[in-house]
Design an enzyme around this catalytic site. Structure first.
Site, mmCIF file in Angstrom:
data_model
loop_
_atom_site.group_PDB
_atom_site.id
_atom_site.type_symbol
_atom_site.label_atom_id
_atom_site.label_comp_id
_atom_site.label_asym_id
_atom_site.label_seq_id
_atom_site.Cartn_x
_atom_site.Cartn_y
_atom_site.Cartn_z
ATOM 1 N N LEU A 54 48.500 65.466 65.401
ATOM 2 C CA LEU A 54 49.009 64.361 64.578
ATOM 3 C C LEU A 54 49.754 64.875 63.360
ATOM 4 O O LEU A 54 50.683 64.239 62.869
ATOM 5 C CB LEU A 54 47.835 63.495 64.088
ATOM 6 C CG LEU A 54 47.080 62.697 65.137
ATOM 7 C CD1 LEU A 54 45.791 62.128 64.545
ATOM 8 C CD2 LEU A 54 47.954 61.574 65.670
ATOM 9 N N THR A 61 45.078 71.710 60.710
ATOM 10 C CA THR A 61 45.876 70.868 61.605
ATOM 11 C C THR A 61 45.002 69.669 61.951
ATOM 12 O O THR A 61 43.774 69.771 61.971
ATOM 13 C CB THR A 61 46.275 71.599 62.905
ATOM 14 O OG1 THR A 61 45.098 72.132 63.511
ATOM 15 C CG2 THR A 61 47.263 72.713 62.639
ATOM 16 N N ASP A 179 45.499 64.179 43.985
ATOM 17 C CA ASP A 179 46.723 64.540 44.720
ATOM 18 C C ASP A 179 47.319 63.336 45.439
ATOM 19 O O ASP A 179 47.660 63.416 46.617
ATOM 20 C CB ASP A 179 46.438 65.681 45.703
ATOM 21 C CG ASP A 179 47.734 66.331 46.187
ATOM 22 O OD1 ASP A 179 48.781 66.129 45.531
ATOM 23 O OD2 ASP A 179 47.696 67.033 47.214
HETATM 24 N N1 LIG Z 1 42.947 60.090 59.914
HETATM 25 C C1 LIG Z 1 44.182 60.428 60.264
HETATM 26 N N2 LIG Z 1 44.852 59.720 61.190
HETATM 27 C C2 LIG Z 1 46.126 60.067 61.531
HETATM 28 N N3 LIG Z 1 46.795 61.126 61.030
HETATM 29 C C3 LIG Z 1 46.171 61.882 60.120
HETATM 30 C C4 LIG Z 1 44.843 61.581 59.682
HETATM 31 N N4 LIG Z 1 44.480 62.496 58.764
HETATM 32 C C5 LIG Z 1 45.531 63.321 58.616
HETATM 33 N N5 LIG Z 1 46.556 62.968 59.426
HETATM 34 C C6 LIG Z 1 47.861 63.635 59.536
HETATM 35 O O1 LIG Z 1 47.688 65.027 59.305
HETATM 36 C C7 LIG Z 1 48.441 65.468 58.158
HETATM 37 C C8 LIG Z 1 47.643 66.531 57.413
HETATM 38 O O2 LIG Z 1 46.405 65.994 56.968
HETATM 39 P P1 LIG Z 1 45.760 66.406 55.564
HETATM 40 O O3 LIG Z 1 46.745 66.069 54.481
HETATM 41 O O4 LIG Z 1 44.407 65.800 55.475
HETATM 42 O O5 LIG Z 1 45.667 67.984 55.773
HETATM 43 P P2 LIG Z 1 45.572 69.141 54.708
HETATM 44 O O6 LIG Z 1 45.569 70.415 55.469
HETATM 45 O O7 LIG Z 1 44.406 68.882 53.793
HETATM 46 O O8 LIG Z 1 46.934 68.935 53.939
HETATM 47 P P3 LIG Z 1 47.421 69.372 52.468
HETATM 48 O O9 LIG Z 1 48.002 70.733 52.591
HETATM 49 O O10 LIG Z 1 48.482 68.331 52.163
HETATM 50 O O11 LIG Z 1 46.227 69.274 51.566
HETATM 51 C C9 LIG Z 1 48.696 64.192 57.365
HETATM 52 O O12 LIG Z 1 49.854 64.311 56.570
HETATM 53 C C10 LIG Z 1 48.845 63.157 58.470
HETATM 54 O O13 LIG Z 1 50.162 63.214 59.026
#
Ligand SMILES: Nc1ncnc2c1ncn2[C@@H]1O[C@H](COP(=O)(O)OP(=O)(O)OP(=O)(O)O)[C@@H](O)[C@H]1O
Length: 425
Positions: A54, A61, A179
């Protein structure tokens, strides 16, 4: 000299995997890094089956997965495996568990954690978070509408959800998100119904397709080159669009947003903290960063409110409220402070000189050291003159935003107070 309202300079660090955003690359797939999942891979003793990626971020990821125990689709966030990432994930689990516990009816507009576990793979031990599956981010919604602004009634609807979420996080739980930005707010539904596994009647993949080689995570060099070329072509087109100005805009039909549900939720608690246990001095993504964070005078829940106002403006206009740049002889921080003052008026001296970094930017009179001449352009005028809002619309929206963009953090209204503002009702 400070530049106003540029559209470039997004410091975005995460994306969704449907081809518009850059992907996470291959370097992150190593010991301590991402886990290379494939559709059909099973997790947690076989309970969760990976369907498709996603999105991704610096930490993880995120996969659409099928929960065979409850026969439902979920989002599976697979954290990088190095120790710091694992700690961050455990911290996120702690906060999201508190969020879920205090909201049994799941009505507070914050992402719901359903489960968590550890997965052992070739790159190490990965903490995994299972959350409800949500739709597209506000960033995607803004882009879907070709950065034209989504209309004030839609902005109000989204603001209401965000404020319900922040009232809950700030007042009831004492959590600062730190954030908030458009990609950290997800619509509950996907913009394109075909991308929603439930609405599209998608049959879950339960086994790894035989003989298939999924290339979503391991991208070949030639594929990378093609993507790079495509990106360059897109950049050229948008450059041309800028030079054609309003002329090109006339020929671009607006996309229809009717029928898209605007219910949304706040996600990504990877950097969130308890208000009484702040970990980081510098928080927030550049364009959404509050002035007190830049000058180093401490922050609280009101820093989230600043980011909230920046998002509301962006939804309404399609442009970043503040897009600072490094300019000749002055830092991005100083440019950012200049942009804020040009839009909101001079920062009170008492505030300007109150931070640990104030001396880097301000003289003892509270004037910027390197940007001496500011071009004041108040918010309501910007909305009328640059974005063609009617006087009444501009006035109403600016009346709502201005108090939230107060340089004195304690003067900013809380989320609960914002919810009572006449503009929203
Ligand atoms: N519950 C969800 N349902 C659908 N898509 C999701 C969901 N959670 C996250 N995503 C997708 O995954 C991407 C990355 O998620 P997230 O921002 O939680 O990851 P991260 O590794 O913590 O990112 P960052 O580097 O921004 O902190 C989001 O931008 C979104 O596109």
């Amino acid at each position: 000299m400070a530049s106003l309202f540029g559209t470039g300079g997004y410091g975005y660090s995460s994306g969704s995997s449907d081809g518009e955003d850059e992907d996470e690359g291959t370097e992150g797939y190593r010991k301590g890094g991402y886990h290379a999942a494939r559709p059909g891979d099973r997790f947690a003793g076989g309970r969760f089956v990976a369907q498709r990626k996603l999105g991704w971020g610096n930490f993880s990821t995120v996969w659409l997965a099928y929960d065979t125990l409850h026969s439902r689709f979920v989002a599976l966030k697979i954290q990088k495996s190095a120790r710091d990432y694992s700690h961050a994930a455990l911290h996120e689990i702690e906060l999201l568990s508190a969020v879920a516990q205090g909201d049994p009816t799941n009505s507070k507009c914050v992402l719901r954690l359903l489960d968590h576990f550890k997965h052992v793979g070739p790159n190490g031990h990965h903490v995994c978070l299972v959350t409800e599956f949500l739709g597209d981010s506000l960033l995607r919604l803004i882009r879907y509408n070709r950065n034209k602004g989504i209309g004030l009634s839609r902005v109000k609807e989204i603001c209401r959800s965000l404020l319900v979420g922040f009232d809950y996080l700030h007042r009831e739980l004492g959590i600062i998100h730190t954030d908030l930005k458009p990609e950290n707010v997800l619509l509950v539904s996907t913009i394109n119904p075909a991308k929603d596994p439930v609405r599209s009647g998608f049959a879950p993949i339960l086994d790894r397709p035989v003989g298939s080689h999924y290339r979503g995570t391991v991208i070949s060099f030639s594929e990378k080159m093609l993507k790079m070329r495509a990106r360059r072509a897109v950049a050229k087109i948008s450059q041309r669009r800028v030079s054609l100005g309003g002329f090109a805009a006339e020929f671009e039909k607006e996309r229809n947003l009717d029928g898209i549900s605007l219910k949304c939720k706040i996600v990504d608690f990877g950097n969130a903290c308890w208000a009484n246990q702040q970990l980081a001095g510098e928080i927030q993504t550049r364009q959404y960063r509050a002035p007190e964070v830049i000058i180093g005078s401490g922050y609280s829940c009101s820093a989230d409110m600043w980011s909230f106002a920046c998002i509301a403006f962006e939804l309404a206009t399609g442009d970043l409220l503040f897009a600072p740049k490094n300019c000749q002889g002055c830092s991005e921080d100083e440019d950012h402070l200049a942009l804020m003052m040009e839009t909101l008026g001079k920062m009170p001296r008492k505030i300007a000189i109150s931070g640990t970094r104030s001396k880097d930017y301000f003289d003892r009179h509270g004037d910027l050291k390197r940007i001496r001449r500011l071009k004041f352009w108040p918010l309501d005028c910007v909305l009328v003159e640059r974005y063609n809002f009617t006087e009444a619309d501009a006035q109403g929206f600016a009346d709502f935003l201005r108090p939230i963009l107060d340089f004195i953090p304690e003067n900013r209204p809380s989320a609960a107070q914002c919810l009572k503002h006449p503009w929203l009702n």
